[in-house]
Design a protein around this motif. Structure first.
Motif, PDB file in Angstrom:
ATOM      1  N   ASP A  44       0.854  -1.173   0.000  1.00 12.28           N
ATOM      2  CA  ASP A  44       0.000   0.000   0.000  1.00 12.28           C
ATOM      3  C   ASP A  44       0.900   1.236   0.000  1.00 12.28           C
ATOM      4  N   TYR A  50       2.082  -4.219   3.714  1.00 10.12           N
ATOM      5  CA  TYR A  50       2.119  -5.279   2.706  1.00 10.12           C
ATOM      6  C   TYR A  50       0.915  -6.178   2.898  1.00 10.12           C
ATOM      7  N   LEU A  51       0.277  -6.546   1.795  1.00  4.26           N
ATOM      8  CA  LEU A  51      -0.854  -7.454   1.896  1.00  4.26           C
ATOM      9  C   LEU A  51      -0.953  -8.300   0.639  1.00  4.26           C
ATOM     10  N   ALA A  56      -6.148  -6.931  -1.615  1.00  6.23           N
ATOM     11  CA  ALA A  56      -5.899  -5.512  -1.855  1.00  6.23           C
ATOM     12  C   ALA A  56      -6.977  -4.888  -2.723  1.00  6.23           C
ATOM     13  N   SER A  58      -7.501  -2.461  -5.698  1.00  4.26           N
ATOM     14  CA  SER A  58      -6.652  -1.906  -6.739  1.00  4.26           C
ATOM     15  C   SER A  58      -7.261  -0.627  -7.279  1.00  4.26           C
ATOM     16  N   TYR A  67      -2.162  -0.641  -5.292  1.00  3.53           N
ATOM     17  CA  TYR A  67      -2.948  -1.522  -4.425  1.00  3.53           C
ATOM     18  C   TYR A  67      -3.008  -0.930  -3.029  1.00  3.53           C
ATOM     19  N   CYS A  69      -4.774  -1.125   1.133  1.00  5.36           N
ATOM     20  CA  CYS A  69      -5.325  -2.005   2.155  1.00  5.36           C
ATOM     21  C   CYS A  69      -6.775  -1.653   2.453  1.00  5.36           C
ATOM     22  N   ARG A  74      -6.953   4.479  -0.169  1.00 11.78           N
ATOM     23  CA  ARG A  74      -7.067   4.786  -1.586  1.00 11.78           C
ATOM     24  C   ARG A  74      -7.524   6.237  -1.782  1.00 11.78           C
TER      25      ARG A  74
END
Ligand code: ZN
Length: 81
Positions: A44, A50-51, A56, A58, A67, A69, A74
């Motif tokens: 992210d 990190y995922l 995620a 997108s 991407y 979380c 976003r």
């Protein structure tokens, strides 16, 4: 002091030579951005988490795929760009 530097240089050269003779396989480990089950991990860009790519959200922003979380990240990221 110069002697010490020369010694260090010699040590470095010897070490490089040794490594050239006996290449190590340590660098060939699998990429760190993959989880254990082989799924791709994404980061992210907003919060740095990190995922797994399947979890995620997108978004295509200015021609690049990102991407996130959460929808919150976003939204914040879109606001910044
Ligand atoms: Zn996030």
């Amino acid at each position: 002091m110069i002697k010490l530097l020369l010694l260090a240089l010699l040590f470095f050269l010897g070490y490089s030579f040794f490594q050239a003779l006996f290449p190590r396989r340590r660098d060939q480990k699998p990429p760190a951005n993959r989880s254990q089950n082989g799924e791709q991990m994404v980061q992210d860009p907003q919060c740095g988490t990190y995922l797994p790519i399947s979890d995620a959200l997108s978004a295509n922003i200015q021609g690049r795929q990102y991407y996130f979380c959460s929808r919150k990240c976003r939204k914040q990221f879109k606001k910044q760009t």
